[in-house]
Design an enzyme around this catalytic site. Structure first.
Site, PDB file in Angstrom:
ATOM      1  N   TYR A  85      20.194  98.845  21.965  1.00  0.00           N
ATOM      2  CA  TYR A  85      20.334  97.344  22.506  1.00  0.00           C
ATOM      3  C   TYR A  85      21.643  97.009  22.652  1.00  0.00           C
ATOM      4  O   TYR A  85      22.424  96.582  22.657  1.00  0.00           O
ATOM      5  CB  TYR A  85      19.638  96.606  21.304  1.00  0.00           C
ATOM      6  N   PHE A 137      35.440  79.093  47.123  1.00  0.00           N
ATOM      7  CA  PHE A 137      34.117  80.706  47.053  1.00  0.00           C
ATOM      8  C   PHE A 137      32.731  79.668  46.442  1.00  0.00           C
ATOM      9  O   PHE A 137      32.953  78.477  45.963  1.00  0.00           O
ATOM     10  CB  PHE A 137      34.112  81.701  46.967  1.00  0.00           C
ATOM     11  N   THR A 138      31.461  79.564  47.367  1.00  0.00           N
ATOM     12  CA  THR A 138      30.735  78.855  47.064  1.00  0.00           C
ATOM     13  C   THR A 138      30.066  78.971  46.149  1.00  0.00           C
ATOM     14  O   THR A 138      30.002  77.608  45.053  1.00  0.00           O
ATOM     15  CB  THR A 138      29.331  79.640  47.866  1.00  0.00           C
ATOM     16  N   ASP A 228      40.157  86.208  41.047  1.00  0.00           N
ATOM     17  CA  ASP A 228      38.476  86.689  41.385  1.00  0.00           C
ATOM     18  C   ASP A 228      38.655  87.707  42.392  1.00  0.00           C
ATOM     19  O   ASP A 228      39.404  87.761  43.725  1.00  0.00           O
ATOM     20  CB  ASP A 228      38.453  85.713  42.447  1.00  0.00           C
ATOM     21  N   LYS A 271      30.849  94.740  45.450  1.00  0.00           N
ATOM     22  CA  LYS A 271      30.943  94.736  46.417  1.00  0.00           C
ATOM     23  C   LYS A 271      32.147  95.519  45.714  1.00  0.00           C
ATOM     24  O   LYS A 271      31.525  96.675  45.971  1.00  0.00           O
ATOM     25  CB  LYS A 271      31.937  93.473  46.621  1.00  0.00           C
ATOM     26  N   ARG A 395      29.209  81.083  57.269  1.00  0.00           N
ATOM     27  CA  ARG A 395      29.578  80.635  57.113  1.00  0.00           C
ATOM     28  C   ARG A 395      30.202  79.305  57.084  1.00  0.00           C
ATOM     29  O   ARG A 395      31.668  79.540  57.720  1.00  0.00           O
ATOM     30  CB  ARG A 395      30.668  81.730  56.116  1.00  0.00           C
ATOM     31  N   PHE A 462      22.783  76.954  51.786  1.00  0.00           N
ATOM     32  CA  PHE A 462      22.688  77.460  52.414  1.00  0.00           C
ATOM     33  C   PHE A 462      21.623  78.998  51.848  1.00  0.00           C
ATOM     34  O   PHE A 462      21.299  79.301  53.075  1.00  0.00           O
ATOM     35  CB  PHE A 462      24.079  78.089  52.756  1.00  0.00           C
TER      36      PHE A 462
HETATM   37  N1  PM9 Z   1      29.221  86.587  46.923  1.00  0.00           N
HETATM   38  C1  PM9 Z   1      28.835  87.123  49.376  1.00  0.00           C
HETATM   39  O1  PM9 Z   1      27.537  87.442  50.147  1.00  0.00           O
HETATM   40  C2  PM9 Z   1      27.112  87.219  47.650  1.00  0.00           C
HETATM   41  C3  PM9 Z   1      25.942  85.881  48.513  1.00  0.00           C
HETATM   42  S1  PM9 Z   1      26.683  84.539  48.858  1.00  0.00           S
HETATM   43  C4  PM9 Z   1      26.921  83.876  47.049  1.00  0.00           C
HETATM   44  O2  PM9 Z   1      29.905  87.084  50.004  1.00  0.00           O
HETATM   45  C5  PM9 Z   1      33.005  86.069  45.473  1.00  0.00           C
HETATM   46  C6  PM9 Z   1      34.613  85.739  46.396  1.00  0.00           C
HETATM   47  C7  PM9 Z   1      31.961  85.940  46.584  1.00  0.00           C
HETATM   48  C8  PM9 Z   1      30.947  86.671  45.545  1.00  0.00           C
HETATM   49  C9  PM9 Z   1      29.552  86.456  45.512  1.00  0.00           C
HETATM   50  C10 PM9 Z   1      31.033  86.029  43.712  1.00  0.00           C
HETATM   51  C11 PM9 Z   1      29.911  85.484  43.255  1.00  0.00           C
HETATM   52  C12 PM9 Z   1      31.967  86.116  43.691  1.00  0.00           C
HETATM   53  N2  PM9 Z   1      33.405  85.281  44.157  1.00  0.00           N
HETATM   54  O3  PM9 Z   1      27.082  87.075  44.046  1.00  0.00           O
HETATM   55  O4  PM9 Z   1      27.238  86.054  41.909  1.00  0.00           O
HETATM   56  O5  PM9 Z   1      31.907  87.095  47.246  1.00  0.00           O
HETATM   57  O6  PM9 Z   1      27.751  88.715  41.954  1.00  0.00           O
HETATM   58  O7  PM9 Z   1      29.014  87.043  42.872  1.00  0.00           O
HETATM   59  C13 PM9 Z   1      28.357  87.447  47.705  1.00  0.00           C
HETATM   60  P1  PM9 Z   1      27.550  87.153  42.792  1.00  0.00           P
END
Ligand code: PM9
Length: 470
Positions: A85, A137-138, A228, A271, A395, A462
């Site tokens: 843990y 970014f979303t 980011d 990523k 997008r 989306f």
């Molecule tokens: N990006 C993408 O497909 C995941 C699904 S869409 C919300 O591009 C950036 C630059 C991203 C991103 C996710 C996140 C969030 C932060 N910054 O998906 O929560 O491209 O791990 O990261 C997607 P998490």
């Protein structure tokens, strides 16, 4: 001008062919479906590719998030998971890998990127503060808004023009930042939110010269820069290829230098870091670290696991080391360039220069007869799936959501459909199949009808919105 015009893949890599720097050890069969099956699946999914079952998809280009193939070293690393843990040894491996590669001092793990965005937004944004960023970014903007911040776009204008060939379309416009400082005062700016590369602009990089200049401006006013770092490795590749003085530097050297001009970073490790789940925060300021360590135990888990299993942290530590390998990045971005150049050679409208993680089809140029409220990019994603079982992502206006003040749609200039390439998963032959499918959809563009939204969730619509054909 210290920056050079983007080169084609042939110009960058010479006339000799390149190949993926890995071989396949295990295979996962792909589903081949009929058009009738896909029509049924699409209707059931409300014309939203997020709502398709993955078993109904042939080539999955929805996202590069969590979809990478792990290496044999990473799979072996899973067996070294220390599931204590508290104080798992895998956390200390992860901490050291981030400190070593990115150069920040203090690390907080999170379950994925938005977990990190949530914590940092809650920790530093005061209600009503402005958060300037190089395009929204979303999830990032939503967490900034939920914490009371007001996002303002400070990316250069060229980023909003899909045909503009600026080599660093992710750059911050310093004049826009200066006007925000002049208008609101430095104390009303939470921080500058900088992404490398910029996802919604088409995976476009920000230059070293630009981040250095931004650092100098922010130092004048005591404003922090938070990065980011989700696709920072790909950003480093473009700096290496395009910016004077960096051709002989390694990706690792470029990443370390870039991060040194920022105060902290958040990461979706799904990523660049080559894992299926994971994220982190990395900061240089002890007080901010203390605050984040307090918050992580409320929302994610103890500060030595942040919602992750020990084995996940081990795979991430190994993935970080693999992700800075120059051969890896060259073939990762090379595959994206290969697909993009094929499409361009057939006259298909895509965002240029070609970005690091995806090809972005210009849906406005595909379907000039559709109004933006008829969702051209969503339509294009649906048509591509119907034609060939290839899954892509909208997008455009759907992703942009609504203005919380007026309730009206945001109308982004870019209305794009993203073909996102997972890392180390598909071969060039898959890219050929994808290109031919896009061409078939392009050839049928004049008779294509748009969509109507019939269900709209409150947040990040989306993901779950539903549509019918007009
Ligand atoms: N990006 C993408 O497909 C995941 C699904 S869409 C919300 O591009 C950036 C630059 C991203 C991103 C996710 C996140 C969030 C932060 N910054 O998906 O929560 O491209 O791990 O990261 C997607 P998490």
């Amino acid at each position: 001008m210290p920056e050079s015009t983007p080169k084609t893949m042939g110009q960058q890599f010479g006339r000799r062919s390149w190949a993926e720097p890995w071989k396949i050890k295990m295979v996962e069969p792909l589903a081949v479906t009929t058009r009738e099956q896909r029509q049924k699946a699409l209707e059931e999914a409300g014309y939203n590719t997020f709502l398709l079952r993955s078993e109904d998809v042939y080539i999955d280009l929805l996202t590069d998030s969590g979809t990478s193939a792990m290496s044999d070293r990473q799979w072996a690393g899973l067996m070294l998971g220390d599931e204590a843990y508290a104080g798992s040894r895998n956390f200390y491996r992860l901490e050291a890998a981030i400190q070593n590669i990115y150069g920040y001092k203090y690390i907080v793990p999170t379950h994925q990127g938005r977990g990190a965005e949530h914590l940092i937004s809650q920790a530093v944004i005061k209600k009503g503060q402005i958060v300037p960023g190089n395009m929204y970014f979303t999830t990032t903007r939503l967490h900034q808004e939920l914490a009371g911040g007001i996002f303002q776009d400070v990316i250069i204008d060229e980023a909003h023009d899909p045909a503009n060939l600026h080599p660093f379309k992710g750059n911050v416009d310093l004049d826009k930042v200066q006007s925000i400082i002049d208008k609101y005062g430095a104390e009303n700016i939470a921080y500058i939110s900088v992404a490398g590369t910029v996802n919604m602009a088409g995976g476009q990089p920000i230059s070293m010269a630009n981040i250095k200049a931004l650092r100098a401006l922010c130092d004048k006013y005591g404003i922090k820069i938070y990065l980011d770092a989700t696709r920072m490795m790909e950003n480093a590749f473009f700096i290496q290829q395009r910016e004077e003085g960096y051709a002989d530097k390694t990706i690792a050297q470029i990443v370390k230098e870039f991060c040194s001009y920022t105060d902290a970073a958040w990461m979706s490790a799904k990523k660049d870091n080559l894992v299926n789940i994971g994220g982190w925060l990395a900061v240089n300021d002890w007080d901010l670290f203390e605050e984040l360590r307090n918050l992580v135990v409320v929302y994610e888990g103890l500060h030595t696991y942040g919602g992750l299993a020990g084995r996940d942290m081990e795979a991430m530590a190994i993935g970080i080391e693999e992700s800075v390998d120059d051969q890896h990045i060259r073939s990762r971005v090379g595959q994206v360039l290969y697909l993009g150049e094929l499409l361009l050679s057939w006259g298909i409208p895509i965002v240029q220069p070609i970005g690091g993680h995806a090809i972005f089809l210009d849906a406005k140029a595909f379907y000039p007869h559709l109004k933006q409220v008829e969702f051209p990019a969503q339509t294009l994603a649906a048509e591509l799936y119907l034609d060939s079982g290839i899954r892509s992502m909208e997008r455009g206006i759907v992703s942009a959501g609504r203005d919380p003040k007026t309730g009206d749609h945001y109308y982004p200039k870019l209305e794009l459909t993203r073909l996102t390439i997972p890392r180390r998963v598909y071969t060039q032959a898959h890219m050929d199949v994808v290109a031919e499918a896009v061409k078939a959809v392009y050839d049928a563009r004049e008779t294509t009808r748009g969509l109507k939204m019939v269900y709209e969730p409150k947040y990040l619509r989306f993901f779950q919105a539903r549509f019918v054909r007009l």
